[in-house]
Design an enzyme around this catalytic site. Sequence first.
Site, PDB file in Angstrom:
ATOM      1  N   CYS A 141     -15.484   2.629 -22.639  1.00 16.26           N
ATOM      2  CA  CYS A 141     -14.679   1.429 -22.424  1.00 16.26           C
ATOM      3  C   CYS A 141     -15.231   0.618 -21.257  1.00 16.26           C
ATOM      4  CB  CYS A 141     -13.219   1.816 -22.153  1.00 16.26           C
ATOM      5  SG  CYS A 141     -12.161   0.389 -21.809  1.00 16.26           S
TER       6      CYS A 141
ATOM      7  N   HIS B  39     -12.948  11.120 -25.435  1.00 14.05           N
ATOM      8  CA  HIS B  39     -14.217  10.841 -24.779  1.00 14.05           C
ATOM      9  C   HIS B  39     -14.739  12.118 -24.147  1.00 14.05           C
ATOM     10  CE1 HIS B  39     -14.449   6.229 -24.522  1.00 14.05           C
ATOM     11  NE2 HIS B  39     -13.594   6.546 -25.463  1.00 14.05           N
TER      12      HIS B  39
ATOM     13  N   ASN C 290     -18.413   8.846 -26.013  1.00 14.96           N
ATOM     14  CA  ASN C 290     -17.533   9.338 -27.064  1.00 14.96           C
ATOM     15  C   ASN C 290     -18.033  10.707 -27.527  1.00 14.96           C
ATOM     16  OD1 ASN C 290     -15.585   7.053 -27.957  1.00 14.96           O
ATOM     17  ND2 ASN C 290     -17.547   6.012 -27.691  1.00 14.96           N
TER      18      ASN C 290
ATOM     19  N   HIS D 204      -8.624  10.300 -30.488  1.00 17.57           N
ATOM     20  CA  HIS D 204      -9.856   9.682 -29.994  1.00 17.57           C
ATOM     21  C   HIS D 204     -10.150  10.276 -28.619  1.00 17.57           C
ATOM     22  CE1 HIS D 204     -12.541   6.038 -29.353  1.00 17.57           C
ATOM     23  NE2 HIS D 204     -12.367   6.450 -28.092  1.00 17.57           N
TER      24      HIS D 204
ATOM     25  N   ARG E 214     -18.651  -0.321 -32.990  1.00 16.44           N
ATOM     26  CA  ARG E 214     -17.746  -1.100 -32.128  1.00 16.44           C
ATOM     27  C   ARG E 214     -17.574  -0.438 -30.769  1.00 16.44           C
ATOM     28  NH1 ARG E 214     -13.404  -1.073 -28.810  1.00 16.44           N
ATOM     29  NH2 ARG E 214     -12.383   0.454 -30.172  1.00 16.44           N
ATOM     30  N   ASP E 215     -16.858   0.659 -30.688  1.00 12.80           N
ATOM     31  CA  ASP E 215     -16.614   1.326 -29.407  1.00 12.80           C
ATOM     32  C   ASP E 215     -17.905   1.839 -28.797  1.00 12.80           C
ATOM     33  OD1 ASP E 215     -14.874   2.175 -27.372  1.00 12.80           O
ATOM     34  OD2 ASP E 215     -14.797   4.191 -28.186  1.00 12.80           O
TER      35      ASP E 215
END
Length: 303
Positions: free
Chosen positions: A241, A210, A250, A208, A14-15
């Site tokens: 994003c 990055h 990430n 989370h 997903r991300d």
Amino acid sequence: MGQPRIEIVEVSPRDGLQNEATPFSTDEKVALIEGCLSAGLERIEVASFVNPARVPQMADAEAVLGRLSPKAFDGAIGLVLNDRGLDRALATPLREINYVVVVTETFSQRNQGKSVEANLSMASTVTQRAKEAGLRTSITISAAFGCPYEGEVTAEQLYAIVKRVADLEPFEIAIADTIGVAVPKDVHERMQGVRKIIGSRPIQLRCHFHNTRNTGLANAMAAVEEGVTILDASLGGIGGCPFAPNATGNIPTEDLAYMLERSGYELGIDLPSLFPVVELLSRKLPNPVPGLLTRAGIFPPLA
């Protein structure tokens, strides 16, 4: 006493994929998810129930879910940003959803098209509806360390949102450095403050990070040192994003797993089994994935 077990939440389907220009077929997404599952990654972001016009990479959410093995749904997570998205999620076998609340006004408008206050109101609605339907809801607090439009985010700004979100009593709160500006000092300080706000509530804490400025792994270790036992990561370090300029990268799952295993933490992951899955991404994407472990290899080398 040994080190606590660390849970890695895999976000590449997903991300990770949402920020890649290269389209992945439904079959390729399913292969990615099932490969992660086979390697021992139990919680995986598998889909996003958002407007396909805004995030076309996630347009086949229902098709992906329709092809997953039953075991995948033990820890599958779907991103939901409004009532419509929740309605779609409720029509699937998903048992967990994630909602996102942004700390700053400008980014909240760019990311979700609504003010912070309106977003908190929607988070309340979605969380309550999901609970009534028997779904677990995690809430990610985005731009927790800095905003691509408004600059510095103070600890006080973050804590104000954490307080509001904690009052909704989701099962988990994730603190996200969406644009990769944090350093370990920030993480130590803010995790301590967040824990005080959560207090005795039965809310899990997740982070989370990055790797935009190459501090993601250091920040992850700082979070672990503060007692955080759940971390997001993305195979190969892909993603970011699409609504935050330059928010690339990430933490690579395999690099994070190597660091934690060598530090004595139990993960429940078969690290070598992740290599073919990373290779799947490497063959598909036009540029080498940012992760380094698949290039350097595990140490000591496997027999």
